[in-house]
Design a protein around this motif. Structure first.
Motif, PDB file in Angstrom:
ATOM      1  N   UNK B 541      74.991 100.015 -42.062  1.00 38.01           N
ATOM      2  CA  UNK B 541      75.220  98.906 -41.132  1.00 38.01           C
ATOM      3  C   UNK B 541      76.051  97.844 -41.852  1.00 38.01           C
ATOM      4  N   UNK B 542      77.164  97.438 -41.238  1.00 40.81           N
ATOM      5  CA  UNK B 542      77.989  96.427 -41.906  1.00 40.81           C
ATOM      6  C   UNK B 542      77.943  95.082 -41.193  1.00 40.81           C
ATOM      7  N   UNK B 543      77.434  95.077 -39.944  1.00 42.66           N
ATOM      8  CA  UNK B 543      77.311  93.802 -39.236  1.00 42.66           C
ATOM      9  C   UNK B 543      76.216  93.935 -38.198  1.00 42.66           C
ATOM     10  N   UNK B 544      75.571  92.808 -37.909  1.00 43.45           N
ATOM     11  CA  UNK B 544      74.497  92.853 -36.920  1.00 43.45           C
ATOM     12  C   UNK B 544      74.372  91.513 -36.202  1.00 43.45           C
ATOM     13  N   UNK B 545      74.179  91.604 -34.882  1.00 41.61           N
ATOM     14  CA  UNK B 545      73.860  90.422 -34.081  1.00 41.61           C
ATOM     15  C   UNK B 545      72.693  90.810 -33.189  1.00 41.61           C
ATOM     16  N   UNK B 546      71.979  89.797 -32.692  1.00 39.93           N
ATOM     17  CA  UNK B 546      70.871  90.097 -31.791  1.00 39.93           C
ATOM     18  C   UNK B 546      71.045  89.338 -30.491  1.00 39.93           C
ATOM     19  N   UNK B 547      70.936  90.069 -29.397  1.00 38.22           N
ATOM     20  CA  UNK B 547      70.941  89.413 -28.092  1.00 38.22           C
ATOM     21  C   UNK B 547      69.492  89.102 -27.762  1.00 38.22           C
ATOM     22  N   UNK B 548      69.185  87.838 -27.617  1.00 35.33           N
ATOM     23  CA  UNK B 548      67.790  87.447 -27.388  1.00 35.33           C
ATOM     24  C   UNK B 548      67.341  87.889 -25.997  1.00 35.33           C
ATOM     25  N   UNK B 549      66.035  88.045 -25.876  1.00 35.23           N
ATOM     26  CA  UNK B 549      65.495  88.443 -24.578  1.00 35.23           C
ATOM     27  C   UNK B 549      65.624  87.279 -23.601  1.00 35.23           C
ATOM     28  N   UNK B 550      65.812  87.653 -22.346  1.00 33.21           N
ATOM     29  CA  UNK B 550      65.890  86.674 -21.274  1.00 33.21           C
ATOM     30  C   UNK B 550      64.554  85.958 -21.184  1.00 33.21           C
ATOM     31  N   UNK B 551      64.565  84.616 -21.130  1.00 32.27           N
ATOM     32  CA  UNK B 551      63.268  83.931 -21.082  1.00 32.27           C
ATOM     33  C   UNK B 551      62.938  83.428 -19.690  1.00 32.27           C
ATOM     34  N   UNK B 552      63.954  82.962 -18.953  1.00 32.98           N
ATOM     35  CA  UNK B 552      63.617  82.433 -17.632  1.00 32.98           C
ATOM     36  C   UNK B 552      64.734  82.734 -16.654  1.00 32.98           C
ATOM     37  N   UNK B 553      64.400  83.390 -15.599  1.00 27.31           N
ATOM     38  CA  UNK B 553      65.384  83.706 -14.578  1.00 27.31           C
ATOM     39  C   UNK B 553      64.637  83.934 -13.274  1.00 27.31           C
TER      40      UNK B 553
END
Lengths: 384, 601
Positions: B541-553
């Motif tokens: 793995x050379x790069x990583x980002x995290x998409x956070x979970x949806x909290x309110x919709x």
């Protein structure tokens, strides 16, 4: 709550307000000349008669006077309109008859008149328990008046609810918790707690677009929602719908008709209806502009401008959209019969795995508490 | 009408940078010669496709034959050939120029010479053109005609002392342009008695006429009814119609040496006609074809997939139809684990790619997902074999590879001095090797060798942004060079997304991987759960980002009056979901694929 027959309800829309609130996108109009109430009452009666011609004589579980500001109606006007409903449909003696009212002193004086006209439940637009916040929301009353109106209403009507708007700019969870506890101490057995929503076409939308109105971000909104649930649960008034709280048995029967996707006639300017007629479920709505509606009703007996028959898919979507807002969820068998399709088991299983929905022994699928936070995404998944 | 005396013919092209006024000048010339009535006149009359008008570019060559009564009292036939101006179509431009004896070099008197102009002028000079410099927009306050004349002399080495000063917009000086064409450009040469030899300049498909072939007669006579042979492809066709464009199509019985016109006949597909081919008389063929013919070579590839898998057959039909009119792009079926069935398509360049994509969506109403543009890699395997790789997904196991070579190009960039520093940095960052740097007044001219791989990525967008749009850029492909190239994969929620994998230079991998993950983080909507987005080379793995979970919709309010509106919103959402691709449990919108590959790091 018991029984799955959602029943038949009548919604009556009084489209006038003393002032327009900056967050409101309802069909409301401010008139500087006195409104000819007798003439409007007559037109309401005409439209009621015409609608009843289509539906046949039904048993009415609930009548709701919404607006606008129905508490600007003379009690006599209310009486005439309710009488018209009772003439054309069967209104059970225990039917719920709700009226929305502003908690100003002027309106509170008319409460006894409304009670005499048949109203047995009132829903007060209190909105905030802080004078500065009430000003910001464009309300014409102050906190003192609101408390007074609540007292009079409690003494006058068998049932009472009031509304609050939270997740206001800068509102912390602590401040809201204090306000909510204060509200609970004054509440009867029902509260509607709405997060402030910036609706298109409102003055707030303009402010928001100009960067002059900051509402809490989704994280802050989620925290506020969590606090709300915690406090109301502890007070014995859990959410039976996303934004509505009641002691068990005190739920608003009228709104349950909407959420359980029952039938309702929409009477008055800009009112919507869902009527199951011989050829399917009709989605109706009337002319929005009060004077144009009046002219239309006087000319042709009704103000209808939309009368569409819904497809099965549309019915299914509407049932999901409304039904999953309730803690009780939707009856899967009824959904299938209505929409002609089954809920995708893989999709349901996935949402169950994520803790967003659960199946009940009674054959319902319902959103969990966690699911309520992101219900729109849950509904979209299930509808897709 | 009959063929005109050769000495009264002038064939010319207009060379100009985009926005320097080529189309406006062409419009004025057409109007002055009375070829169209005022009622028929619309702007950019020669650009017939919507895309051409909107983007101000020319994709297909067009000609217009004008009758001009000169000051010497004689009537001349002026054939204006409108050529594509973009580097992707360099070969088409070259063939269009080969059909003329001279060119108008139109330069904006306030902007000066641009890189694209340079490349085309050199091509014109290669084709032995007489060139008439024309300074446009001389009426604007910012015009510096003397400076620009000097620049033309310094950079191109052309005598600009008798440049024609005009404003194509107001019409100022335009009659002098017509006069210069007649007096300064030579008439065409050519032997009427020799066997037919005609240059195939361009061709397109017309719903009524079939394939229309634009030709320049070099020797001999092209007549209606004769049987011609394409000397490159060897195919023979009967000629149904011969004629010219005025710009309306007008039938002639024949076209003689020096004339520009069209032929139609028993030709089924544009692919049967190759730009640059020589057309001759089947019964009396020419001994030798015209020089300079070569087949179009796609250099950039990408996969095109329908957003809705059910549209695959429609896509196949649409691509087939487009190909009827554009033989320069290639396609073959491709399957992707993530995207299903689609086509691997080859293009002349990035603009060509964009145009085809846009035409598919616009003219055929198709929603497409395009994968990362890729070049052709030449891979040497341990078993001695050498393969061409068009698709990163097909890359062999690295242990079987001894060498990967990639195409390089030579780029010329002209820029105001202020932006030179950022441009040099950009070229360096993109593995560029500086070849030359010189100054023309306060403008710098840099020559760089760059890997095409770096240019197809986002080089052009970056160049525009670092130079605020002032730098101009042109390139030609040069050679293959071996490089330390690796395959980078993108994993969303742990699953590799094959459509996003690409070959990158090892030195660029971290930067590209990071940029890609950051971009995808914003492009993939929040889900009800957290989603890791990773870039990996092999297992690393050379790069990583995290998409956070949806909290309110969730809508706060929904009552009887809201249902219709909310249902319509839900329908839109459902429609949107159809435009998404499911990768494991994650839905990725189509826009993400397109936008992820257009980076602005």
């Amino acid at each position: 709550m018991s029984g799955t027959d959602p029943g038949f309800a009548v919604y009556l829309h009084w489209p006038f307000c003393a002032a327009k609130c900056p967050y409101c996108d309802f069909n409301s109009h401010v008139r500087h000349q006195p409104v000819d109430q007798a003439r409007f009452a007559e037109a309401f009666a005409t439209e009621i008669a015409m609608t009843a011609d289509r539906t046949g004589r039904r048993d009415v579980a609930s009548i709701f006077l919404g607006g606008g500001t129905p508490s600007l109606m003379e009690p006599a006007t209310v009486g005439k309109v309710l009488d018209a409903v009772a003439r054309h449909w069967n209104v059970a003696p225990n039917a719920e008859i709700t009226m929305e009212a502003n908690p100003s002193s002027v309106e509170a004086e008319r409460f006894r008149g409304y009670r005499a006209a048949g109203v047995n439940r009132v829903s007060l637009g209190v909105q905030a328990l802080d004078d500065r916040e009430l000003k910001f929301l464009g309300r014409l009353h102050n906190v003192e008046e609101a408390y007074r109106a609540i007292e009079i209403a409690r003494a006058t009507f068998p049932r009472l609810s009031f509304d609050l708007i939270y997740a206001r700019p800068g509102q912390t969870p602590e401040a809201w918790a204090a306000e909510l506890r204060q509200a609970l101490s004054r509440a009867a057995d029902h509260l509607s707690l709405y997060q402030l929503t910036v609706e298109e076409g409102t003055p707030f939308a303009n402010l928001y677009a100009a960067g002059k109105l900051k509402v809490p971000d989704p994280d802050a909104a989620a925290d506020l929602y969590a606090v709300t649930q915690e406090i109301c649960d502890a007070a014995g008034m859990p959410a039976y719908e996303v934004s509505n709280h009641a002691r068990p048995g005190a739920e608003c029967r009228h709104n349950l008709v909407y959420w359980r996707y029952g039938e309702y006639a929409g009477i008055g300017p800009g009112a919507h209806g869902r009527l199951r007629l011989h050829d399917g479920r009709h989605a109706t709505s009337t002319e929005r502009l009060p004077e144009a509606w009046l002219a239309r009703v006087e000319a042709r007996g009704e103000g209808l401008i939309v009368d569409d028959i819904l497809s099965q898919e549309e019915e299914g979507d509407e049932m999901l959209l409304m039904g999953l807002r309730l803690a009780e969820g939707i009856d899967v068998a009824r959904y299938q019969a209505l929409s002609g399709r089954a809920l995708d088991p893989a999709q349901v299983a996935d949402l169950v795995a994520h803790g967003m929905v659960e199946r009940t022994l009674a054959g319902h699928v319902r959103a969990t508490r966690a699911g309520f936070f992101v219900l729109d995404a849950v509904v979209a998944d299930l509808a897709a | 009408m009959t063929a005109s005396p050769q000495e009264n013919i002038r064939n010319f092209a207009i060379i100009a940078h985009i926005d320097h006024g080529k189309s406006t000048l062409a419009d004025r010339l057409i109007q002055l010669c009375g070829a169209v009535t005022d009622r028929e006149m619309k702007d950019q009359i020669l650009d017939s496709m919507d895309i051409e008008r909107e983007r101000g570019i020319t994709i297909k060559a067009q000609t217009v034959r004008l009758n001009y009564k000169a000051r010497d009292g004689k009537t001349y036939v002026l054939n204006l050939i409108d050529t594509p101006g973009h580097v992707d179509f360099a070969y088409e431009v070259n063939r269009s120029l080969a059909a003329c004896e001279g060119s108008l070099l139109v330069v904006d008197a306030s902007q000066g010479v641009e890189a694209q102009t340079l490349a085309n002028v050199y091509q014109a000079l290669d084709n032995n053109h007489e060139i008439v410099p024309v300074l446009n927009k001389v009426d604007l306050p910012a015009a510096e005609p003397e400076k620009v004349k000097q620049q033309i002399e310094d950079v191109i080495g052309l005598d600009a002392s008798n440049a024609v000063m005009i404003s194509a917009k107001t019409g100022l000086g335009v009659p002098d342009v017509l006069e210069a064409i007649v007096t300064r450009l030579p008439p065409p040469k050519g032997d009427r008695a020799a066997p037919l030899k005609a240059l195939l300049v361009d061709s397109w498909y017309d719903a009524y006429l079939g394939v229309v072939v634009l030709v320049r007669i070099v020797d001999g006579v092209l007549k209606k009814g004769m049987r011609v042979r394409m000397m490159g492809t060897g195919a023979a066709h009967d000629v149904d119609k011969v004629g010219v464009f005025t710009p309306k199509l007008v039938d002639f019985p024949e076209l003689g040496p020096g004339e520009l016109g069209f032929l139609t006949g028993s030709i089924k597909e544009v692919a049967d006609t190759r730009v640059g081919d020589t057309i001759t008389d089947d019964r009396k063929p020419a001994a030798e074809p015209l020089p300079g013919f070569r087949a179009a070579q796609p250099v950039v590839f990408c996969g095109l997939f329908p957003v809705d898998a059910a549209d695959f057959e429609e896509l196949r039909a649409a691509i087939g139809k487009l190909r009827l009119n554009d033989a320069s792009f290639t396609y073959e079926m491709e399957t992707s684990a993530a995207l299903g069935f689609g086509f691997r398509c080859g293009f002349l360049g990035l603009l060509h790619l964009e145009i085809i994509q846009e035409r598919l969506s616009r003219e055929f109403d198709l929603d497409l997902i395009a994968t990362a543009p890729s070049v052709i890699y030449r891979i040497k395997l341990t078993n001695g074999e050498e393969i061409e790789l068009h698709n990163p997904a097909d890359m062999p196991d690295p242990v079987k590879i001894t060498e990967i070579a990639e195409p390089w190009l030579r780029a010329t960039i002209l820029t105001p001095d202020d932006y030179l520093g950022s441009i040099l940095k950009l070229c360096q960052d993109r593995r560029g090797v500086q070849v030359d740097l010189s100054y023309v007044g306060n403008r710098a001219m840099v020559t760089y060798d760059l890997p095409l791989n770096e240019v197809v990525f986002d080089f052009y967008d970056r160049l525009k942004s670092v130079s605020k749009g002032y730098a101009s850029f042109d390139y030609h492909l040069t050679e293959y060079r071996a490089g330390d190239l690796v395959k980078m994969q993108i994993l969303v929620n742990g699953d590799p997304v094959d459509a996003l994998s690409m070959l990158v230079h090892r030195s660029q991998a971290d930067r590209r991987g990071r940029a890609m993950c950051e971009k995808l983080k914003d492009l993939i909507p929040q889900h009800m759960f957290q989603i890791p987005v990773q870039a990996a080379i092999g297992g690393r793995i050379i790069a990583r980002e995290t998409i956070r979970a949806l909290r309110k919709d969730v809508l706060a309010k929904c009552y009887g009056g809201d249902v219709t509106r909310k249902r319509k919103l839900l329908e839109k959402q459902k429609e949107g979901k159809k435009r998404m691709r499911q990768f494991g449990k994650v839905e990725i919108p189509q826009e993400a694929f397109i936008a992820a590959l257009k980076m602005d790091d």
